[in-house]
Motif scaffolding. Structure first.
Motif, short mmCIF file in Angstrom:
data_model
loop_
_atom_site.label_atom_id
_atom_site.label_comp_id
_atom_site.label_asym_id
_atom_site.label_seq_id
_atom_site.Cartn_x
_atom_site.Cartn_y
_atom_site.Cartn_z
N ILE A 106 92.31 62.35 -47.07
CA ILE A 106 91.29 61.79 -46.39
C ILE A 106 91.87 60.86 -45.28
N TYR A 107 93.08 60.32 -45.27
CA TYR A 107 93.66 59.59 -44.18
C TYR A 107 94.54 60.80 -43.13
N LYS A 108 94.75 61.78 -43.80
CA LYS A 108 94.99 62.90 -42.69
C LYS A 108 93.75 63.45 -41.86
N GLY A 109 92.45 63.04 -42.11
CA GLY A 109 91.40 63.39 -41.55
C GLY A 109 90.38 64.58 -42.12
N TYR A 110 90.72 64.78 -43.51
CA TYR A 110 90.31 65.82 -44.25
C TYR A 110 88.82 65.21 -44.78
N ILE A 111 87.81 66.03 -44.95
CA ILE A 111 86.60 65.68 -45.83
C ILE A 111 86.59 66.28 -46.99
N ILE A 112 86.59 65.57 -48.11
CA ILE A 112 86.62 66.30 -49.54
C ILE A 112 85.26 66.31 -50.32
N GLU A 113 84.72 67.42 -50.64
CA GLU A 113 83.92 67.54 -51.59
C GLU A 113 84.25 67.70 -53.06
N CYS A 114 83.94 67.06 -53.94
CA CYS A 114 84.70 67.16 -55.41
C CYS A 114 83.55 66.86 -56.40
N GLU A 115 83.92 67.62 -57.50
CA GLU A 115 83.14 67.43 -58.81
C GLU A 115 83.78 66.38 -59.65
N ILE A 116 83.13 65.49 -60.15
CA ILE A 116 83.58 64.56 -61.29
C ILE A 116 83.02 65.14 -62.59
N PHE A 117 83.84 65.43 -63.32
CA PHE A 117 83.23 65.89 -64.63
C PHE A 117 83.97 65.47 -66.05
N GLY A 118 83.83 66.08 -67.07
CA GLY A 118 84.67 65.74 -68.20
C GLY A 118 83.84 65.34 -69.53
N LYS A 119 84.49 65.01 -70.57
CA LYS A 119 83.48 64.97 -71.83
C LYS A 119 82.76 63.90 -71.94
N ASP A 120 82.80 62.66 -70.82
CA ASP A 120 81.75 61.69 -70.76
C ASP A 120 80.79 61.90 -69.66
N TYR A 121 81.06 63.21 -68.82
CA TYR A 121 79.88 63.21 -68.01
C TYR A 121 79.90 64.93 -67.65
N HIS A 125 81.52 70.93 -70.57
CA HIS A 125 83.02 70.20 -70.75
C HIS A 125 82.97 69.11 -71.94
N LYS A 126 81.84 68.98 -72.92
CA LYS A 126 82.27 68.12 -73.89
C LYS A 126 83.40 68.16 -74.79
N ASN A 127 84.19 69.18 -74.84
CA ASN A 127 85.43 69.50 -75.41
C ASN A 127 86.53 69.30 -74.43
N TYR A 128 86.39 68.60 -73.52
CA TYR A 128 87.28 68.64 -72.19
C TYR A 128 88.21 67.50 -72.73
N SER A 129 89.69 67.72 -72.26
CA SER A 129 90.67 66.95 -72.70
C SER A 129 90.61 65.25 -72.17
#
Length: 334
Positions: free
Chosen positions: A117-132, A138-142
């Motif tokens: 992001i400090y290089k000027g990029y805009i990031i779209e990401c997914e936050i996921f895991g066994k807690d979300y 993803h309930k069995n995700y590590s």
């Protein structure tokens, strides 16, 4: 000041749920950007299911098609201008807590996000895991929580594939597995995308992307995001084997619910409503969803989100009938 209260809520969430206080060396840059969040440089997008004409449009314009696995989590945009949720609003305290958790758990990963992001990029990401994982994929995700980058932008527009994949690889950021989908006809394209969406490793399904070609595109404006052409193919839309009818009738106790809608469109609507209910459950707990006193609040929240994300889907549905459908789906979880 609300921003300081939200930071306190995020830190309290981490301490209560994970018994951690994030290290300042890993978290200070996230909090600084959060404090200064103003307006997303590119509006975060919502993804629609395809209409038949879209496949014809892609074939006629010989658009290169790429498909990515669709993860089951929460969508966040990060840039120097701030950290934003799917709607374009500043992220919630819980979402801030998720990012701070990942920064504490995987500082190397979040350092790479910061560098990008400090290089000027805009990031779209997914936050996921066994807690979300609202739909449970993803309930069995590590890991409890993780992050994957599915979109990259710069200079107020998205970077289209395959260039996007090359840059993400250079930035050493994790991305969803993706495919270059070659096709010989409209039918071949539709069939191959359906096959990819139905693979177990695709989770919710696939997100299909290509470079937008501005020619005869009036019917596909819902699928144009900046210079990107994008839509989703979901498992639950493909899987049901039901006969299509012009009017669907459902029963809610003694009351009949009638909506003038094809079975295909009803399945899409049902999928979006169930997704909204699952998100509420993931964020507020299943007990909240099961409490009848919260149904009016959930109805209004879900309708508002549908109007923001998929207005054409509910445009011709009477709101009273829509509320009945939503209430029926909430009650069906019990």
């Amino acid at each position: 000041m609300k921003v300081l209260q939200d930071i306190e809520k995020a830190l309290s969430f981490l301490k209560k749920k994970y018994k951690i206080v994030p290290k300042e060396e890993f978290s200070s840059w996230i909090i600084d950007i959060f404090k200064n969040s103003s307006k997303p440089p590119i509006r975060p997008y919502h993804i629609e299911n395809p209409i038949k004409y879209l496949y014809h449009y892609i074939f006629e314009h010989k658009i290169k098609v790429f498909a990515e696995h669709k993860y089951d989590g929460t969508h966040i945009q990060i840039s120097k201008q701030g950290i934003f949720k799917h709607s374009g609003d500043v992220i919630s305290p819980d979402q801030l807590g998720y990012l701070l958790y990942i920064a504490n758990d995987q500082p190397e990963l979040m350092d790479k996000v910061k560098d990008a992001i400090y290089k000027g990029y805009i990031i779209e990401c997914e936050i996921f895991g066994k807690d979300y994982t609202p739909r449970g994929f993803h309930k069995n995700y590590s890991r409890n929580l993780d992050l994957i980058v599915f979109e990259l932008g710069k200079d107020n527009s998205w970077i289209t594939p395959p260039e996007k994949y090359e840059i993400l690889d250079q930035l050493e950021l994790p991305t969803p597995p993706h495919y270059n989908v070659e096709y010989m006809s409209v039918e071949d394209l539709e069939k191959k995308l359906a096959e990819l969406a139905l693979k177990p490793e695709s989770f919710e399904g696939i997100v299909v992307k290509g470079k937008f070609v501005p020619n005869g595109h009036e019917l596909i404006l819902d699928y144009v995001k900046s210079n990107l052409l994008i839509f989703k193919v979901k498992k639950e839309i493909l899987s049901p084997k039901v006969e299509k009818k012009e009017v669907k009738t459902f029963k809610k106790e003694k009351e009949e619910i009638r909506i003038a809608m094809s079975t295909e469109n009803y399945l899409i609507l049902k999928s979006e409503i169930e997704n909204e209910i699952a998100k509420i459950s993931a964020e507020k707990g299943e007990e909240y969803v099961r409490d009848n006193r919260n149904i009016p609040i959930m109805l209004n929240e879900i309708i508002f989100n549908l109007m923001q994300a998929h207005p054409s889907l509910i445009l011709n549905i009477d709101q009273r009938e829509l509320k009945k459908i939503i209430a029926k789906l909430i009650l069906s979880r019990r």
